[in-house]
Design an enzyme around this catalytic site. Structure first.
Site, short mmCIF file in Angstrom:
data_model
loop_
_atom_site.label_atom_id
_atom_site.label_comp_id
_atom_site.label_asym_id
_atom_site.label_seq_id
_atom_site.Cartn_x
_atom_site.Cartn_y
_atom_site.Cartn_z
N THR A 33 13.40 -0.10 -4.29
CA THR A 33 12.35 -1.37 -3.84
C THR A 33 13.13 -2.48 -3.23
O THR A 33 12.27 -3.00 -2.58
CB THR A 33 12.55 -2.34 -5.08
OG1 THR A 33 12.45 -1.22 -6.08
CG2 THR A 33 11.70 -3.35 -5.60
N ASP A 223 5.37 4.25 -1.73
CA ASP A 223 6.95 4.63 -3.24
C ASP A 223 6.42 5.68 -3.82
O ASP A 223 5.25 5.74 -3.42
CB ASP A 223 6.68 2.63 -3.77
CG ASP A 223 7.60 3.25 -4.26
OD1 ASP A 223 8.60 3.65 -3.74
OD2 ASP A 223 7.73 1.55 -5.14
N ARG A 612 18.39 5.62 -15.80
CA ARG A 612 17.69 4.04 -16.41
C ARG A 612 19.15 3.09 -16.93
O ARG A 612 18.63 1.75 -17.17
CB ARG A 612 16.76 3.79 -17.35
CG ARG A 612 15.77 4.39 -17.03
CD ARG A 612 15.23 4.57 -15.74
NE ARG A 612 15.29 5.38 -15.00
CZ ARG A 612 15.04 4.87 -13.04
NH1 ARG A 612 14.99 3.96 -12.82
NH2 ARG A 612 15.68 6.27 -12.49
#
Length: 770
Positions: A33, A223, A612
């Site tokens: 990102t 993306d 994560r």
DNA sequence: CCGCTCCGCAACGAT
DNA sequence: TGCGGAGCGG
């Protein structure tokens, strides 16, 4: 351009490589990102007009966050970027240019419920059996076709598809598809797939339109490219044909949407279509500890379909991954909640540092209850989103119908809401009148006295007048979305009806409608620039493509534990993560194991889940869980058996908790001997190879494996040699030998009849002891 | 036409 | 268990 200094070499390269096609392979936690944000900022600083940049993201949320970050970097210029999800961006394009395909700019967007309801109606009209022609199935087939760009006519003429449909006992499929498409078109409505499909058609059949957008979008970025389907890929390809400035970012290891047409093939296609495409790999992970990164790598290491890359990290080794075993889902919830509470206290963390990730939404219940008991605040992402609640959809249906009177699904929803005595019979009559006179339903309704003088003519006229008055507000008085919406809520009687409902649900429904109105107010206030942007129609455009992106609680009480599916967790990170329900049939999901490719996808999903976590990762599973209110036994830990012990040995970073007095009713996983349970694998592997080598199909090697649903719940802990037992599938037998190894219990049973001797794994009740 | 009751069935993922 | 759809009596 100070920010360039904060980047590593490949990241900087990716940011500065702005001309020509570029593929960025970005491992989990590698700063994807950031790269996209800076790349956009860099483009703007290099003098590219923000209007010429198109940034496509996967979710609305991702789009919103990235826009924020870009604005932080470049200021207000960021506002002028075109960015959003595929669906929202192309919906916008179709608002402008859908007229070439015969849609007005006010077309409605049918959500899945609308689509299925329409399908149900068509199936009924055609007199087909709705048990055979299930709306779900039909919808999925149509969706699949559209995503492969197969239109209704092509579908009808394709013999392969026809044969497949016949085999599936759905010979009318093609006709249904065609009818469905027609009805959507007549309703001036598009479903989700149409937004992509129609954009493709638009660009294919109207070169001038394509040319316009090709010239407009000089720089295109995509993306989560691994999650695009063919339909999406083709749009992007066409758009970038002129400029060739296409930049895609993706990670094949995180491709978890094959079920809806996403395909890694797109990456291959891309290489073919752009032979001189540059490739940059981002391999350094900044998010997680070494233990976590290594564990994640080991999971997907042997997937066949993957691009070679090596994700590494320079972070600390970190603590081991912890395994937690529970005997039921409630217990799993209790354990996780307690564990969470303790770590929170021990490490001084906040609730937001934690996430509980599960495979399916239905699993959230046990965790909710346990967290509530410990007074730990949580929020659930996903599940029934705000915009899918009935009362919200009802009001939205009013809005839709006011904007687009052809919207049949909206009409059906509101014609008798609140109750005005117009039932199925009357609606059917209206529909007949409409088709007899070859006019729309609205034309009948708005001139009802010309057609019918029946008992309900007055009521219907009242309804029509109501809608007309709303229309005047919108079209003549040009009131903004909020004024109209608030008026409709009141004048339609919806609000009053809910207000009078004093039940708990009634109250929360009322609040939800108020909440919806609030959000419209906010929408109007945020869009002060142009009048057009404040209209009801424009609000609807935004809202029909929102789902789980409801914002956090307005109360500012945002310190909450996050509960969500693994799919929903993509792109997020948390200090501590619990991956729960890691047991047979659940994860990997039973349905997914039909084919080898799907097993690979489950592994990628597992990979996403693990990555994560920043600091700590816990995995848990339960031996049985409630389903439909019933305790359903499952064969536990098969998934863990797959990764254990081979995986544990490799990653050397999973810790089974040391033996300590187990809390009541809870069996801690013990340090069992490092001997692979020999059921399922005959060739004993020494590395992770076995995790991969194991065939997806239910293995029967040496021993017999019995699916969990065949077991009768009973307590095998009491089983002793010599017991007479009954097994659902094999019938009666006698226990010859019991082999206990840690918590693994195996029994050799001599069955009566011709079946003979079977060795069964007894980690949960499977036999009835007689 | 409304409202009540009974019945059947349910499974993931996102726009 | 818990929802929505179907079917029936008022």
């Amino acid at each position: 351009m100070d920010y360039l200094k904060g980047l590593n070499e490949p990241q900087r390269e990716a940011v500065q490589h702005i001309d020509g096609p570029l593929m960025i392979i970005a491992g989990a936690g590698s700063g994807k990102t950031r790269v996209l944000t800076y790349r956009t900022a860099y483009l703007i600083e290099k003098g590219v007009d923000p209007f010429q940049i198109l940034l496509l993201t996967f979710t609305n949320k991702a789009a919103g966050e990235m826009r924020q970050r870009i604005e932080n970097a470049v200021g207000n210029d960021g506002k002028n970027l075109w960015m959003g999800t595929f669906h929202s961006v192309f919906a916008k394009i179709l608002r402008f240019d859908g007229k070439h395909l015969g849609y007005t700019s006010d077309f409605s967007i049918y959500d899945t419920d609308d689509s299925k309801s329409l399908i149900r109606a068509i199936v009924k009209e055609r007199g087909l059996d709705d048990k055979v022609y299930k709306a779900n199935v039909i919808y999925n087939r149509i969706s699949g076709a559209k995503n492969r760009l197969i239109g209704p006519d092509e579908y009808l003429n394709n013999s392969v598809i026809a044969a497949d449909d016949t085999a599936a006992k759905l010979p009318e499929m093609g006709k249904l598809y065609k009818l469905y498409t027609l009805r959507c078109f007549q309703a001036n409505a598009m479903d989700f797939d149409d937004l992509l499909y129609n954009t493709n058609i638009l660009f294919r059949d109207h070169p001038a339109v394509l040319d316009k957008y090709q010239r407009k979008f000089k720089y295109i970025m995509v993306d989560e490219f691994q999650d695009t389907n063919i339909s999406q890929y083709l749009i992007v390809k066409k758009l970038s044909e002129l400029s060739k400035n296409l930049c895609v970012v993706g990670d094949d290891a995180q491709s978890i949407y094959a079920f809806r047409g996403a395909s890694i093939d797109n990456i291959l296609n891309l290489e073919k279509d752009y032979p001189n495409m540059a490739t940059i790999k981002l391999e350094q992970n900044y998010r997680s500890t070494k233990n976590i990164v290594e564990a994640a790598n080991s999971i997907i290491a042997k997937n066949k379909n993957q691009l070679k890359k090596k994700v590494f990290t320079e972070n600390e080794v970190g603590s081991l991954i912890e395994l937690i075993k529970a005997s039921s889902d409630n217990e799993e919830g209790r354990l996780i909640a307690t564990h969470l509470f303790e770590s929170k206290m021990a490490h001084g963390l906040r609730n937001t540092d934690f996430a509980i990730l599960y495979r399916t939404n239905a699993q959230s219940r046990a965790f909710e209850e346990s967290l509530r008991k410990l007074n730990i605040k949580y929020r659930i992402i996903g599940g029934l989103s705000f915009y899918q609640r009935r009362e919200v959809k009802d009001l939205l249906a009013y809005f839709r119908f006011v904007v687009n009177q052809k919207d049949e699904e909206a009409f059906k929803r509101i014609i008798n809401l609140p109750k005005r005595g117009i039932g199925d019979t009357t609606i059917a009559k209206i529909a007949v009148t409409a088709s007899e006179n070859q006019i729309s339903v609205w034309e009948v309704v708005s001139n009802i006295k010309q057609f019918q003088a029946g008992r309900f003519a007055d009521t219907i006229e009242g309804f029509a007048d109501l809608i007309k008055s709303f229309k005047i507000m919108v079209e003549v008085n040009k009131k903004d979305a909020y004024e109209v919406a608030a008026h409709i809520a009141k004048a339609s009687g919806l609000l009053r009806e809910l207000h009078e409902d004093k039940t708990v649900e009634g109250l929360s429904r009322y609040e939800n409608v108020q909440e919806l109105l609030n959000s419209i107010k906010q929408f109007v206030d945020d869009n002060e620039v142009e009048e057009e942007d404040k209209s009801l129609s424009s609000f609807l455009q935004t809202v029909s493509l929102l789902t789980t992106a409801d914002s956090d609680d307005p109360d500012g009480d945002n310190d909450r534990v996050t509960l969500m599916t693994i799919h929903g967790a993509k792109g997020l990170e948390f200090n501590h993560v619990y991956v729960v329900g890691m047991e047979e049939d659940l994860f990997p999901s039973q349905m997914m194991l039909q084919s080898r490719a799907d097993l690979e996808e489950e592994r990628r999903l597992f990979y996403v889940a693990i990555t994560r976590a920043e600091k700590k990762l816990m995995m848990s599973y339960a031996e049985s869980r409630y389903q439909y209110g019933r305790l359903k036994p499952c064969e536990p830990s098969r998934f863990l058996d797959e990764i254990d012990p081979q995986y544990l040995q490799f990653a050397k970073n999973i810790r089974r908790p040391e033996e300590k007095p187990a809390p009541q009713g809870f069996v801690r996983m013990t340090n069992r001997e490092q001997k692979a349970p020999d059921f399922g694998t005959s060739n004993k592997p020494t590395s992770t190879a076995s995790l991969i080598a194991k065939p997806a199909a239910r293995p029967v090697v040496g021993n017999t494996y019995i699916p969990s649903q065949d077991f009768v719940p009973s307590d095998t802990k009491n089983l002793v040699e010599g017991d007479r037992v009954e097994h659902l599938k094999f019938g009666f037998g006698k226990v010859k030998k019991i082999d206990i190894n840690g918590t693994d219990r195996k029994a050799v049973i001599q069955f009566e009849g011709t079946i003979g001797e079977k060795t069964l794994l007894l980690s949960f009740a499977k036999l009835r002891i007689l």
